[in-house]
Design an enzyme around this catalytic site. Structure first.
Site, PDB file in Angstrom:
ATOM      1  N   ARG A   1       0.870  -1.180   0.000  1.00  0.00           N
ATOM      2  CA  ARG A   1       0.000   0.000   0.000  1.00  0.00           C
ATOM      3  C   ARG A   1       0.903   1.224   0.000  1.00  0.00           C
ATOM      4  O   ARG A   1       1.961   1.225   0.641  1.00  0.00           O
ATOM      5  CB  ARG A   1      -0.910   0.034   1.236  1.00  0.00           C
ATOM      6  CG  ARG A   1      -2.051  -0.974   1.214  1.00  0.00           C
ATOM      7  CD  ARG A   1      -3.118  -0.618   0.170  1.00  0.00           C
ATOM      8  NE  ARG A   1      -4.242  -1.536   0.165  1.00  0.00           N
ATOM      9  CZ  ARG A   1      -4.376  -2.586  -0.643  1.00  0.00           C
ATOM     10  NH1 ARG A   1      -3.424  -2.859  -1.519  1.00  0.00           N
ATOM     11  NH2 ARG A   1      -5.442  -3.356  -0.590  1.00  0.00           N
TER      12      ARG A   1
ATOM     13  N   GLU B   1      -4.555   7.616  -4.195  1.00  0.00           N
ATOM     14  CA  GLU B   1      -4.978   6.938  -5.428  1.00  0.00           C
ATOM     15  C   GLU B   1      -6.416   7.329  -5.739  1.00  0.00           C
ATOM     16  O   GLU B   1      -7.206   7.455  -4.794  1.00  0.00           O
ATOM     17  CB  GLU B   1      -4.883   5.418  -5.259  1.00  0.00           C
ATOM     18  CG  GLU B   1      -3.453   4.929  -5.055  1.00  0.00           C
ATOM     19  CD  GLU B   1      -3.352   3.410  -4.934  1.00  0.00           C
ATOM     20  OE1 GLU B   1      -4.346   2.715  -5.208  1.00  0.00           O
ATOM     21  OE2 GLU B   1      -2.293   2.926  -4.546  1.00  0.00           O
TER      22      GLU B   1
ATOM     23  N   HIS C   1      -1.651   0.666  -9.732  1.00  0.00           N
ATOM     24  CA  HIS C   1      -2.255  -0.339  -8.837  1.00  0.00           C
ATOM     25  C   HIS C   1      -2.846  -1.512  -9.637  1.00  0.00           C
ATOM     26  O   HIS C   1      -4.058  -1.740  -9.614  1.00  0.00           O
ATOM     27  CB  HIS C   1      -3.331   0.295  -7.941  1.00  0.00           C
ATOM     28  CG  HIS C   1      -3.580  -0.507  -6.693  1.00  0.00           C
ATOM     29  ND1 HIS C   1      -3.944   0.065  -5.496  1.00  0.00           N
ATOM     30  CD2 HIS C   1      -3.524  -1.847  -6.455  1.00  0.00           C
ATOM     31  CE1 HIS C   1      -4.096  -0.884  -4.578  1.00  0.00           C
ATOM     32  NE2 HIS C   1      -3.845  -2.061  -5.147  1.00  0.00           N
TER      33      HIS C   1
HETATM   34  P1  NAP Z   1      -0.490 -11.860   4.309  1.00  0.00           P
HETATM   35  O1  NAP Z   1      -0.415 -13.262   3.801  1.00  0.00           O
HETATM   36  O2  NAP Z   1      -1.351 -11.553   5.471  1.00  0.00           O
HETATM   37  O3  NAP Z   1       1.020 -11.417   4.615  1.00  0.00           O
HETATM   38  C1  NAP Z   1       1.352 -10.239   5.257  1.00  0.00           C
HETATM   39  C2  NAP Z   1       2.722 -10.403   5.893  1.00  0.00           C
HETATM   40  O4  NAP Z   1       3.114  -9.149   6.454  1.00  0.00           O
HETATM   41  C3  NAP Z   1       2.768 -11.423   7.025  1.00  0.00           C
HETATM   42  O5  NAP Z   1       3.848 -12.279   6.808  1.00  0.00           O
HETATM   43  C4  NAP Z   1       3.000 -10.574   8.262  1.00  0.00           C
HETATM   44  O6  NAP Z   1       3.822 -11.214   9.195  1.00  0.00           O
HETATM   45  C5  NAP Z   1       3.739  -9.397   7.691  1.00  0.00           C
HETATM   46  N1  NAP Z   1       3.651  -8.209   8.536  1.00  0.00           N
HETATM   47  C6  NAP Z   1       2.556  -7.602   9.037  1.00  0.00           C
HETATM   48  N2  NAP Z   1       2.913  -6.517   9.755  1.00  0.00           N
HETATM   49  C7  NAP Z   1       4.268  -6.446   9.693  1.00  0.00           C
HETATM   50  C8  NAP Z   1       5.221  -5.553  10.229  1.00  0.00           C
HETATM   51  N3  NAP Z   1       4.866  -4.522  10.996  1.00  0.00           N
HETATM   52  N4  NAP Z   1       6.531  -5.775   9.943  1.00  0.00           N
HETATM   53  C9  NAP Z   1       6.910  -6.837   9.194  1.00  0.00           C
HETATM   54  N5  NAP Z   1       6.052  -7.707   8.665  1.00  0.00           N
HETATM   55  C10 NAP Z   1       4.743  -7.524   8.918  1.00  0.00           C
HETATM   56  O7  NAP Z   1      -0.962 -10.878   3.154  1.00  0.00           O
HETATM   57  P2  NAP Z   1      -0.717 -10.989   1.571  1.00  0.00           P
HETATM   58  O8  NAP Z   1      -1.832 -11.719   0.937  1.00  0.00           O
HETATM   59  O9  NAP Z   1       0.669 -11.437   1.336  1.00  0.00           O
HETATM   60  O10 NAP Z   1      -0.895  -9.433   1.171  1.00  0.00           O
HETATM   61  C11 NAP Z   1      -0.067  -8.446   1.739  1.00  0.00           C
HETATM   62  C12 NAP Z   1      -0.588  -7.057   1.382  1.00  0.00           C
HETATM   63  O11 NAP Z   1      -0.343  -6.809  -0.004  1.00  0.00           O
HETATM   64  C13 NAP Z   1      -2.108  -6.881   1.527  1.00  0.00           C
HETATM   65  O12 NAP Z   1      -2.461  -6.538   2.846  1.00  0.00           O
HETATM   66  C14 NAP Z   1      -2.421  -5.776   0.543  1.00  0.00           C
HETATM   67  O13 NAP Z   1      -2.412  -4.521   1.182  1.00  0.00           O
HETATM   68  C15 NAP Z   1      -1.278  -5.845  -0.456  1.00  0.00           C
HETATM   69  N6  NAP Z   1      -1.752  -6.270  -1.776  1.00  0.00           N
HETATM   70  C16 NAP Z   1      -1.586  -5.430  -2.836  1.00  0.00           C
HETATM   71  C17 NAP Z   1      -2.013  -5.806  -4.095  1.00  0.00           C
HETATM   72  C18 NAP Z   1      -1.816  -4.900  -5.266  1.00  0.00           C
HETATM   73  O14 NAP Z   1      -2.657  -4.893  -6.140  1.00  0.00           O
HETATM   74  N7  NAP Z   1      -0.731  -4.168  -5.343  1.00  0.00           N
HETATM   75  C19 NAP Z   1      -2.621  -7.057  -4.278  1.00  0.00           C
HETATM   76  C20 NAP Z   1      -2.780  -7.882  -3.182  1.00  0.00           C
HETATM   77  C21 NAP Z   1      -2.343  -7.489  -1.927  1.00  0.00           C
HETATM   78  P3  NAP Z   1       3.316 -12.407  10.174  1.00  0.00           P
HETATM   79  O15 NAP Z   1       2.802 -13.494   9.265  1.00  0.00           O
HETATM   80  O16 NAP Z   1       4.540 -12.806  10.890  1.00  0.00           O
HETATM   81  O17 NAP Z   1       2.233 -11.812  11.020  1.00  0.00           O
END
Ligand code: NAP
Length: 323
Positions: free
Chosen positions: A236, A265, A283
């Site tokens: 984000r 955005e 995005h």
């Molecule tokens: P996810 O599986 O929940 O993974 C998020 C990871 O971030 C987890 O490993 C978590 O660690 C880690 N995390 C959370 N807070 C943290 C911090 N303060 N410091 C370090 N690590 C931290 O989510 P995902 O499916 O991979 O998606 C991640 C994010 O990508 C989404 O929330 C979304 O905002 C973004 N996204 C963007 C797009 C786009 O179109 N550009 C598409 C999809 C998603 P733990 O597991 O150890 O808690």
């Protein structure tokens, strides 16, 4: 026969999915957020489905019968989760189905920034290729370099696999918790944030936006990166301090960046646009025909389950169902 519940679709949904919803529900489709107050005033609304709108107390106070918001996204920072919890409104999302597609984009941004693809495409089209290229136009390698993943969750792990197995990269990561299985699979090493920033050639930001991750990467953190390093953000926009990033790119404190997401955005003008060591896309992390379709189907399924009494596949706040 029980009365059909009412569903409001915000943003676009394919006609066949609207038809599918209409088998069980009365469906109203809105074209813009400005239409929401009238739609809520017109009668009880039990379910909302869509993406990209800010929804919290201001927008939803009038939706007194609302049971579920089905988001066609994995990130849910657009929604005021505390307010939804307070109201007992279920929030569902669409993880997993967009993981690989978003990871593909992260790799694309890394490669594009490293090999200066956008810049050199423009240079070529402008008629500048009159002799053999010199080192002024060289990029940097991706293969064999060190990839630092900030947030080794679903998408982070998918990017790390591409880096490790596709490009022979060494993988470093930081996340809330250690991931022993992924460490073993990827040969990945855990680092605290500062350590990761100092050692990585490519830094990929994939954490959810939260109070803790807001401006996680600012002037200090950019200053810890190697001057040869490339930053990629597919999480984000607010996770990276954009003013600090513009400065770091302008001053060549880091080599380059690839961005899919922005503090504001949509973005129609920005100091970012003046930087030739930045690759920026609007995005599009999950924006392929296949994946957007899969996300929409999953969101429809989540909504149907929630309103027809089955547990949805992906609940952000399942405790409101249990309560
Ligand atoms: P996810 O599986 O929940 O993974 C998020 C990871 O971030 C987890 O490993 C978590 O660690 C880690 N995390 C959370 N807070 C943290 C911090 N303060 N410091 C370090 N690590 C931290 O989510 P995902 O499916 O991979 O998606 C991640 C994010 O990508 C989404 O929330 C979304 O905002 C973004 N996204 C963007 C797009 C786009 O179109 N550009 C598409 C999809 C998603 P733990 O597991 O150890 O808690």
């Amino acid at each position: 026969m029980p009365m059909k519940k009412n569903v409001v679709v915000f943003n676009r949904l394919a006609p066949d999915l609207v038809e599918r919803l209409a088998k069980h529900f009365n469906v109203v489709q809105l074209a813009s957020a400005a239409e929401l107050p009238d739609a809520l005033a017109a009668g009880p609304v039990h379910g909302l489905i869509g993406a990209g709108w800010q929804l919290g107390r201001t927008q939803l106070a009038a939706a007194t019968d609302l049971e579920v918001v089905s988001s066609i996204s994995v990130g849910y920072d657009n929604y005021d989760l505390d307010y939804l919890n307070e109201r007992g409104i279920l929030l569902t999302n669409t993880p997993d189905v967009l993981t690989e597609t978003t990871a593909d984009l992260a790799m694309t941004l890394m490669l594009t920034a490293a090999r200066r693809i956008v810049e050199l495409d423009g240079w070529l089209r402008a008629g500048n290729w009159r002799a053999a290229l010199g080192q002024d136009h060289f990029g940097c390698d991706v293969h064999g370099k060190t990839l630092g993943i900030i947030g080794l969750g679903n998408i982070g792990a998918a990017i790390a696999r591409r880096g490790r197995f596709g490009f022979g990269m060494r993988v470093l990561y930081t996340s809330n918790n250690r991931k022993p299985e992924l460490e073993q699979e990827l040969g990945a090493d855990f680092r605290d944030l500062d350590g990761l920033l100092g050692e990585s050639d490519f830094v990929c930001v994939v954490v959810p936006l939260s109070e803790r991750t807001h401006k996680l990467i600012g002037q200090r953190e950019l200053g810890l990166m190697k001057s040869s390093a490339i930053l990629v953000n597919v999480a984000r926009g607010q996770v990276v301090d954009e003013v600090a990033l513009v400065e770091a790119l302008r001053e060549r404190q880091i080599r380059a960046a690839g961005l899919d997401v922005y503090e504001q955005e949509p973005l129609s003008d920005s100091p970012l646009f003046g930087l030739n060591n930045l690759v920026c896309v609007p995005h599009i992390g999950s924006a392929t025909h296949e994946t957007r379709r899969a996300m929409a189907e999953l969101a429809v399924q989540n909504l149907e389950s929630a309103l027809l009494g089955d547990p949805p596949l992906h609940m952000v706040n399942p405790q409101v169902k249990a309560g």
